[in-house]
Design a protein around this motif. Structure first.
Motif, short mmCIF file in Angstrom:
data_model
loop_
_atom_site.label_atom_id
_atom_site.label_comp_id
_atom_site.label_asym_id
_atom_site.label_seq_id
_atom_site.Cartn_x
_atom_site.Cartn_y
_atom_site.Cartn_z
N ASN A 103 0.84 -1.20 0.00
CA ASN A 103 0.00 0.00 0.00
C ASN A 103 0.87 1.25 0.00
OD1 ASN A 103 -2.10 -1.77 0.19
ND2 ASN A 103 -2.71 -1.21 2.26
N VAL A 104 0.42 2.26 -0.72
CA VAL A 104 1.16 3.52 -0.85
C VAL A 104 0.20 4.68 -0.62
CG1 VAL A 104 2.47 5.01 -2.42
CG2 VAL A 104 2.76 2.52 -2.52
N THR A 105 0.63 5.66 0.18
CA THR A 105 -0.12 6.90 0.38
C THR A 105 0.65 8.03 -0.28
OG1 THR A 105 -1.03 6.13 2.49
CG2 THR A 105 -1.09 8.50 2.07
N THR A 106 0.00 8.77 -1.17
CA THR A 106 0.70 9.85 -1.87
C THR A 106 0.91 11.05 -0.96
OG1 THR A 106 -1.36 10.77 -2.74
CG2 THR A 106 -0.23 9.11 -4.09
N LEU A 107 1.96 11.79 -1.27
CA LEU A 107 2.32 13.00 -0.51
C LEU A 107 2.11 14.24 -1.37
CD1 LEU A 107 5.74 11.84 1.01
CD2 LEU A 107 3.51 11.82 2.15
N SER A 108 2.01 15.38 -0.72
CA SER A 108 1.99 16.64 -1.46
C SER A 108 3.37 16.88 -2.05
CB SER A 108 1.62 17.80 -0.54
OG SER A 108 2.67 18.03 0.40
N GLN A 109 3.42 17.63 -3.15
CA GLN A 109 4.71 17.92 -3.76
C GLN A 109 5.59 18.71 -2.79
OE1 GLN A 109 4.87 20.54 -7.17
NE2 GLN A 109 6.53 19.36 -8.07
N ARG A 110 4.99 19.63 -2.07
CA ARG A 110 5.77 20.44 -1.12
C ARG A 110 6.39 19.56 -0.05
NH1 ARG A 110 2.93 25.62 1.46
NH2 ARG A 110 3.07 26.18 -0.75
N GLY A 111 5.59 18.60 0.47
CA GLY A 111 6.11 17.70 1.49
C GLY A 111 7.22 16.82 0.97
N CYS A 112 7.09 16.39 -0.28
CA CYS A 112 8.12 15.54 -0.87
C CYS A 112 9.41 16.33 -1.10
CB CYS A 112 7.62 14.95 -2.19
SG CYS A 112 8.70 13.68 -2.87
N ILE A 113 9.28 17.54 -1.60
CA ILE A 113 10.45 18.40 -1.82
C ILE A 113 11.19 18.63 -0.50
CG2 ILE A 113 11.16 20.75 -2.39
CD1 ILE A 113 8.94 20.74 -4.53
#
Length: 244
Positions: free
Chosen positions: A158-168
């Motif tokens: 299972n994978v939960t996506t992150l916001s781009q800002r959080g990933c950066i």
């Protein structure tokens, strides 16, 4: 910049060794009928997804100098399953703007047409952008413990996506573009390793991403898994399929 280059080399180098899902589970037999295994001399090298009966979607960094054997309809890559279908890649079409990091997406044309069965099916492509915290799944064959332990069957996590800002923020000096989507597993060490290259991120039953790169340690949420965002390339994909 040095950190970015090191990580880039890590995921490209590991990509030659086969797919890796850590902290996952056995997929229900043939529940992921779109999954493909890209093999060289009988050895799994990258994953992919069947998007047309004669085309597989995968990562551009999976491109190699020799033709792949594409295995469809597999649960175990070692068992003699009657559901398996095998083809040879006759044309590799990486995105023209792939630069070793961004635009990491490629289409592979097969030497024949897959027969659609319960074990071999197409997957649709996700439309629009994913919302933050979307619940998705990625799958692959290979190292299940980040230590050379290979599974007997297809694994999924299972994978939960992150916001781009959080990933950066988590990746710091590594460029995370709008053409990428990031995700983490539910546990401390859950996700793919870099060799799971080319496999799909599936959200709501449609392919939303292509496995691109991860950090030094598999499934580490401090360096979230990064996928190529398929919705950013729908026009290119459509163009390639139309012209081939």
């Amino acid at each position: 910049m040095a950190t970015s280059i090191l990580l880039l080399l890590l995921f490209i180098f590991n990509g030659a060794d086969g797919s890796h899902i850590v902290g996952g589970r056995d997929a229900v037999t043939h529940s992921r009928p779109y999954m493909t295994s890209l093999q060289v001399r009988g050895r799994h090298n990258c994953g992919g997804a069947l998007v047309r009966q004669d085309f597989v979607l995968t990562a551009a960094h999976c491109e190699i100098s020799r033709p792949y054997t594409v295995v469809l309809g597999a649960d175990s890559l070692t068992a003699n399953e009657a559901t398996k279908q095998e083809f040879t890649v006759v044309k590799s079409i990486p995105h023209p703007d792939y630069d070793g990091h961004g635009n990491d997406i490629m289409l592979l044309k097969l030497n024949g047409t897959a027969q659609l069965t319960d074990a071999v099916q197409l997957i649709s492509l996700k439309r629009g952008r994913l919302s933050t915290s979307s619940q998705c799944i990625t799958a692959g064959w290979g190292d299940v413990g980040d230590n050379g332990t290979l599974p007997k069957r297809l694994q999924e996590v299972n994978v939960t996506t992150l916001s781009q800002r959080g990933c950066i923020r988590r990746w710091r000096n590594v460029p995370i573009t709008r053409e990428m989507v990031c995700g983490i597993g539910a546990g401390a060490l859950q996700g793919f390793c870099s060799g799971d290259s080319g496999g799909p991120l599936v959200c709501g039953g449609a392919a939303a991403g292509v496995v691109s790169f991860s950090g030094r340690r598999c499934g580490d949420p401090r360096t979230p898994d990064v996928y190529t965002r398929i919705s950013s390339f729908r026009d290119w994909i459509a163009s390639v399929l139309t012209n081939n």
